[in-house]
Design a protein around this motif. Structure first.
Motif, short mmCIF file in Angstrom:
data_model
loop_
_atom_site.label_atom_id
_atom_site.label_comp_id
_atom_site.label_asym_id
_atom_site.label_seq_id
_atom_site.Cartn_x
_atom_site.Cartn_y
_atom_site.Cartn_z
N ARG A 58 6.86 14.19 -18.31
CA ARG A 58 8.18 14.25 -17.70
C ARG A 58 9.24 13.60 -18.58
O ARG A 58 8.96 12.68 -19.34
N CYS A 59 10.46 14.09 -18.42
CA CYS A 59 11.56 13.62 -19.26
C CYS A 59 12.46 12.62 -18.56
O CYS A 59 13.21 11.91 -19.21
N CYS A 60 12.43 12.57 -17.25
CA CYS A 60 13.34 11.73 -16.48
C CYS A 60 12.54 10.67 -15.73
O CYS A 60 11.57 10.99 -15.04
N ARG A 84 16.64 23.78 -18.02
CA ARG A 84 16.27 23.64 -16.61
C ARG A 84 16.35 25.02 -15.98
O ARG A 84 17.44 25.59 -15.84
N PRO A 85 15.21 25.58 -15.59
CA PRO A 85 15.17 26.95 -15.08
C PRO A 85 16.16 27.20 -13.94
O PRO A 85 16.31 26.37 -13.04
N GLY A 86 16.85 28.33 -14.05
CA GLY A 86 17.74 28.77 -12.98
C GLY A 86 19.06 28.05 -12.87
O GLY A 86 19.83 28.31 -11.96
N THR A 87 19.36 27.14 -13.81
CA THR A 87 20.60 26.36 -13.69
C THR A 87 21.59 26.60 -14.81
O THR A 87 22.75 26.26 -14.68
N GLY A 88 21.14 27.12 -15.94
CA GLY A 88 22.03 27.26 -17.09
C GLY A 88 22.26 25.95 -17.82
O GLY A 88 23.12 25.86 -18.68
N SER A 89 21.51 24.91 -17.48
CA SER A 89 21.70 23.62 -18.15
C SER A 89 20.44 23.23 -18.91
O SER A 89 19.35 23.74 -18.67
N GLY A 90 20.62 22.30 -19.81
CA GLY A 90 19.52 21.79 -20.59
C GLY A 90 20.03 20.82 -21.62
O GLY A 90 21.18 20.39 -21.57
N PHE A 91 19.19 20.47 -22.58
CA PHE A 91 19.61 19.55 -23.62
C PHE A 91 18.75 19.72 -24.86
O PHE A 91 17.66 20.29 -24.82
N ALA A 92 19.28 19.23 -25.98
CA ALA A 92 18.55 19.20 -27.25
C ALA A 92 18.76 17.83 -27.86
O ALA A 92 19.77 17.17 -27.62
N TYR A 93 17.81 17.39 -28.65
CA TYR A 93 17.95 16.13 -29.38
C TYR A 93 17.22 16.24 -30.72
O TYR A 93 16.26 17.00 -30.87
N VAL A 94 17.72 15.50 -31.69
CA VAL A 94 17.09 15.37 -33.00
C VAL A 94 17.28 13.92 -33.41
O VAL A 94 18.40 13.40 -33.35
N MET A 95 16.22 13.26 -33.80
CA MET A 95 16.34 11.86 -34.24
C MET A 95 15.34 11.58 -35.35
O MET A 95 14.33 12.26 -35.49
N ASN A 96 15.65 10.58 -36.15
CA ASN A 96 14.71 10.11 -37.15
C ASN A 96 14.92 8.62 -37.37
O ASN A 96 15.81 8.02 -36.79
N GLU A 119 11.72 8.94 -27.51
CA GLU A 119 11.96 10.19 -26.79
C GLU A 119 12.24 9.91 -25.33
O GLU A 119 13.12 10.53 -24.74
N GLU A 120 11.47 9.02 -24.74
CA GLU A 120 11.71 8.67 -23.34
C GLU A 120 13.16 8.21 -23.12
O GLU A 120 13.82 8.68 -22.21
N ASN A 121 13.61 7.30 -23.94
CA ASN A 121 14.97 6.77 -23.77
C ASN A 121 16.03 7.85 -23.91
O ASN A 121 16.95 7.94 -23.10
N VAL A 122 15.90 8.68 -24.94
CA VAL A 122 16.89 9.74 -25.16
C VAL A 122 16.79 10.81 -24.08
O VAL A 122 17.80 11.20 -23.48
N MET A 123 15.57 11.29 -23.80
CA MET A 123 15.41 12.36 -22.82
C MET A 123 15.80 11.91 -21.42
O MET A 123 16.39 12.67 -20.66
N ASP A 124 15.49 10.67 -21.07
CA ASP A 124 15.86 10.18 -19.75
C ASP A 124 17.39 10.19 -19.58
O ASP A 124 17.90 10.65 -18.57
N GLY A 125 18.10 9.72 -20.58
CA GLY A 125 19.57 9.73 -20.51
C GLY A 125 20.12 11.14 -20.45
O GLY A 125 21.00 11.45 -19.63
N LEU A 126 19.62 12.04 -21.29
CA LEU A 126 20.10 13.43 -21.29
C LEU A 126 19.73 14.15 -20.00
O LEU A 126 20.53 14.90 -19.44
N CYS A 127 18.54 13.89 -19.53
CA CYS A 127 18.07 14.52 -18.30
C CYS A 127 18.96 14.16 -17.11
O CYS A 127 19.26 15.00 -16.29
#
Length: 133
Positions: A58-60, A84-96, A119-127
């Motif tokens: 899970r991302c959130c 996110r299926p059916g919503t038209g929303s989502g996110f992308a991230y790239v880090m190094n 990834e948890e920190n970034v995805m949780d915030g974006l999610c």
């Protein structure tokens, strides 16, 4: 259909049938039929995998948000693209430039999922930002 039916700026980029195939289960883990990468890949489409909002990938942290997407890892790069299926929303991230070796240092492990801590920190915030979660 997700991702605006495969259209971008009034041009058809992907056929709706291709999107349907990408984001539909082509393989589902049955307990014996493959490697799940630590119980994170349980349903796979065509290069996209389903992320159960309550599962180990899970991302959130606090909300159950179901997503389809794909992560990437190479030479210090961590990335992902999720919708996110059916919503038209989502996110992308790239880090190094992570401070620790991803697989060799236990401090890299996530706190609420099987993702790396970064990834948890970034995805949780974006999610939490998509759709006002």
């Amino acid at each position: 259909m997700m991702i605006q039916g495969g259209r971008y700026q009034d041009r058809q980029v992907l056929a709706p049938s291709s999107l349907q195939a990408m984001f539909s289960p082509q393989w589902v883990y049955d307990g014996h039929n493959g490697d799940t990468c630590g119980q994170t890949l349980l349903t796979y489409g065509l290069s996209e995998f389903f992320v159960d909002g309550t599962g180990p990938a899970r991302c959130c942290r606090t909300k159950a948000v179901d997503l389809w997407g794909h992560t990437g890892q190479a030479f210090g790069l961590l990335s992902g693209l999720f919708v996110r299926p059916g919503t038209g929303s989502g996110f992308a991230y790239v880090m190094n430039g992570e401070a620790l070796a991803e697989d060799d240092d236990p401090r890299s492990a996530g706190r609420f999922s099987r993702n790396y801590i970064w990834e948890e920190n970034v995805m949780d915030g974006l999610c939490r930002l998509i759709d006002g979660l």
